[in-house]
Design a protein around this motif. Sequence first.
Motif, PDB file in Angstrom:
ATOM      1  N   LEU C  53      -3.872   0.594 -10.151  1.00  0.00           N
ATOM      2  CA  LEU C  53      -4.155   1.295  -8.599  1.00  0.00           C
ATOM      3  C   LEU C  53      -4.665   2.521  -9.581  1.00  0.00           C
ATOM      4  O   LEU C  53      -5.329   2.921  -8.286  1.00  0.00           O
ATOM      5  CB  LEU C  53      -2.460   1.611  -7.805  1.00  0.00           C
ATOM      6  CG  LEU C  53      -2.346   2.118  -6.879  1.00  0.00           C
ATOM      7  CD1 LEU C  53      -3.511   1.508  -5.723  1.00  0.00           C
ATOM      8  CD2 LEU C  53      -1.192   2.565  -6.652  1.00  0.00           C
ATOM      9  N   TYR C 107       2.994   5.689  -3.775  1.00  0.00           N
ATOM     10  CA  TYR C 107       2.788   4.295  -3.504  1.00  0.00           C
ATOM     11  C   TYR C 107       3.373   3.190  -3.302  1.00  0.00           C
ATOM     12  O   TYR C 107       2.434   1.859  -3.359  1.00  0.00           O
ATOM     13  CB  TYR C 107       1.503   4.630  -3.912  1.00  0.00           C
ATOM     14  CG  TYR C 107       2.092   4.323  -5.947  1.00  0.00           C
ATOM     15  CD1 TYR C 107       1.830   5.772  -6.410  1.00  0.00           C
ATOM     16  CD2 TYR C 107       2.136   3.582  -7.503  1.00  0.00           C
ATOM     17  CE1 TYR C 107       2.326   5.832  -7.781  1.00  0.00           C
ATOM     18  CE2 TYR C 107       2.365   3.846  -8.028  1.00  0.00           C
ATOM     19  CZ  TYR C 107       2.868   4.921  -8.479  1.00  0.00           C
ATOM     20  OH  TYR C 107       3.191   5.276 -10.259  1.00  0.00           O
ATOM     21  N   TYR C 244      -6.109  -1.256  -1.865  1.00  0.00           N
ATOM     22  CA  TYR C 244      -4.222  -0.946  -2.105  1.00  0.00           C
ATOM     23  C   TYR C 244      -4.219  -2.987  -1.984  1.00  0.00           C
ATOM     24  O   TYR C 244      -3.248  -3.356  -2.769  1.00  0.00           O
ATOM     25  CB  TYR C 244      -3.658  -0.894  -1.433  1.00  0.00           C
ATOM     26  CG  TYR C 244      -2.238  -0.762  -1.785  1.00  0.00           C
ATOM     27  CD1 TYR C 244      -1.093  -1.470  -0.897  1.00  0.00           C
ATOM     28  CD2 TYR C 244      -1.738   0.680  -2.781  1.00  0.00           C
ATOM     29  CE1 TYR C 244       0.186  -1.187  -1.228  1.00  0.00           C
ATOM     30  CE2 TYR C 244      -0.537   1.315  -2.782  1.00  0.00           C
ATOM     31  CZ  TYR C 244       0.467  -0.375  -2.265  1.00  0.00           C
ATOM     32  OH  TYR C 244       1.892  -0.383  -2.397  1.00  0.00           O
TER      33      TYR C 244
END
Lengths: 231, 230, 259
Positions: C53, C107, C244
Motif C-alpha cells: 500500500l 486506511y 486499494y
Amino acid sequence: MFNLYGYGPSILEGSWLTVKVALLSLLLAVVLGMVGALAKLSASRSARLVAGVYTTVIRGVPDLVLMLLIFFGGQMLVNDLSTALGYETAPDIDPFTAGALTLGFIYGAYMLETFRGAILSVPAGQLEAGYAYGMRKHQVFFRILLPQMIRHALPGFGNNWLVLLKSTALVSVIGLDDMVRRAGIAGRATQKSFTFYLVAALGFLVFTTISIILLRWAEKRYSLGFAPRTH
Amino acid sequence: MNFGIIIDNIDLYLQGLWMTVQLVSLSLATGLVLAVPLAILANSNNWLLRGPVWCYSYFFRGTPLLVQTFLIYYGMGQFQLIKESILWSVFREAYWCALIAFTLNTAAYTTEILRGAIKNTPRGEIEAAIACGMSRLLMIRRIILPSAFRRTLPAYGNEVIFMLHGSSIAGLITLVDLTEAARTINSRYLSPYEAFITAGLFYMALTFLIVWLFKRIEFRWFAHLRPRSG
Amino acid sequence: MKKLLTAIAFIGMTCAGLGHAAEKTVRIGTEGAYAPFNYTDASGQLKGFEIDLAMALCEEMKVKCVLVQQDWDGMIPALLAKKYDAIMASMAITEERKQKVDFSDKYYNVPSKFVHKKGSGIQDVSPEALKGKTVGVQRGTIQDNYLTELYEKKGVRITRYGTQEEANLDLTAGRVDLLFADSVALSDGFLKTDAGKGYEFVGPDFTDPKWFGSGVGVAVRKGDNELREAFNKAITAVRASGKYDEIAKKYFDFDIYGK
C-alpha cells in the motif's frame, strides 16, 4: 550436521556486523580510555572529577540500561540539538552507529581504569629521565610511556575486549541486525531456536578463541626481556 | 523532565527491584556452591576430570549471557521430548530459565576465579598441612578453601557486580526486573530519561551496597595484614 | 568524543542536504514483525499489505519511497527524531497518540480479539473471568493499554513482549494462556500458520474507539500538514481507482477498510 534451512548466509552476514561493531567500539573505547586515564591522573581537579563521575556511573549501571537510555533518549536529544542549531533535518543515527557509540562509551570507562593502572605501573623514573633530557610532554608520552605501558595494560585490555565482544549481543536489542538477532529470526521462523542460538554461540566462541590466541601472542611479544610470569 | 510519572509508578520499580535481587542472589548462591567442587576438579591431575570442567567453563565464559539465556528459554522449546516431559514445567517458566542460565554462567566464572586461587595456594601452607598429617579432604576443608576464598575476594566482588549488571537482560525473556520496569514506563509515557535514569539510580545504589559490603568483608578477612597499631 | 559527534553530524547533514536535491523522497518507518501487514521474509526484505500500500500511495503522490525498519518501542521517537517522515506500521489512531503525532485518514480498521488454545475451557473473556490467567500482548499497543487499565487491575497477569511474534511463540510454548491483539494479525499471522493450528479466537470483537482508536492511519510529525494532506489525497485516490482493493485482495478475502 547442522541444517540451517538457508539461513546460513544471513547469520554469517550478521557475524560480520558483530565484528564490525565490536572493532569500532574498541577504537572509541581505547581513545576514550586513554584520554580519561590521563584526565584522572592529571593535576586538574575538574578533569579528575569528570573522569571520576564517568567511571563511577558507567561501572554502576548495566550496559543494557545505558544502551536503552542512549538509544531512546539520544534520538530526542539529537533532534532537539539540531532544531536548536537551526538545522532542518537531524543526522541519522542508525542502530549500528548508536550501538558502536554506546559500547565505545561504556567500555571507555573500563579501559580508563586499565590504562590508569598500567600508567601507574611504569616507573616514574623513566618519565623523569625523559623530561631531564629535554623531551616535550608528547615525546615522553609516545616514546617512553606508551611502549612500556602496553605490557602492563595487555591483560586488562584483553579482558575488556572479550567482555566488549560478548556485549555486542546486547545491540541486537536496540535493533541492530547482528548475529544474535538473525539467529533469533531464523529460530522463530523455523521453530528451531536451539539450533540457531547454538550457531550464534559457536560464532562467539570462534571470535573469543581467535582473540585469546592473538592476545597471548601480543603478551609474549611485549614481555620480551622481562622475567616470565610465575603463574 | 517529569519525575511525577516515576513516583506514580514506583511500585512497578519496586516490583522490578525485588525480582532483580531475587535473581541475582539466588543465582550467585547456587553458582558459588557449584563452583567449589568444580574448581577442585579443575585442578585435578586427571584430564578426564579436568576436561569436562574446562569445556563447560570455556563455553559459558566465551559466549554472551544473552545467548545462553535465549538458548534455554527459547531453545528448550524446540525439543518435543522436553515439551512432553516433566522438565517442561521448569523450562516453561521464564523465572527458572533465567535462574538456570544465570547460575550456570556465574558458576563458570567463579570456578575459574577459585581455580586460579586454589592453584596459587602458597606451597608452605600445603606442606604444613601435610606435615600435620591432614588427609586430602581435611586439607581442602581447613586450609586450601579458606585461603582461596580470601584471595578471591576482590575478583569475586567484581563477579557479583557483573552478575547484577548481567541480570538486566531478564526483561528480554518477559521477567519484570528493574530494566523491564523502565522499559514499560518508557513505552507507556515515551519518557526515556525519567524511566532509565531511575533504573540506573537503583542499580547504582545496589552496586554501592555490594562494594561497601565487600570492603567490610575484606577488612575483616585481611585483619592479619593490617598495619599493627602497637 | 565531541569531534566524533561533530563529524557524524556534519556527514549526516550533508547527506540529508544532498537528499533534498534529487526527486522528493519520503521515508516511511515500519516494524516488519506484524504479518500480514508488515513482516520480514527469510532474506530480510520487508513485505506485507502495508508495504504494498505504501508503494501504491507513493506512486500516487509521485514521490520516491524508502522503507525504514524500526522496532515498535521506538517507532514514534524515531519519527520525531526525523529518522523517517511517516509511519505505516499498523498504528491505530488514538487521542493519546494524537498528542504526539498527526494522523492521516484511516486506511484500515479491524477489531481486536482474544486467542486461546482449543479446548482450554476459557469461554468468557471479561476481566473477572480471566483472573489468575496470563495474557500475552505486545508492549506499547492499544491492546496493551486496554489490558493494563481494565484487566491487570483485576488480577489478570499480563506478559508484555517486544513483538507480536514473540507473544505468539510463547502462547505455543504454553507460557501464556491467551493472546490479545489485532484480529487480522492474529488470524493471518498466526492462526493460519502451522504454529497456529490448535488455537482459535474466543470472545467478542473489541472495537470501542475510546480504547482502540478509529482505525489505522499514517502517522506524521505534528504540523507536517503538507505530507498529511498528500497521504490523504493518495488514500482517497487508491480507494477510488480500485488499486486499494487490488492490493487488499492479495492478502484478505474480506473488507479490511472497515467502518
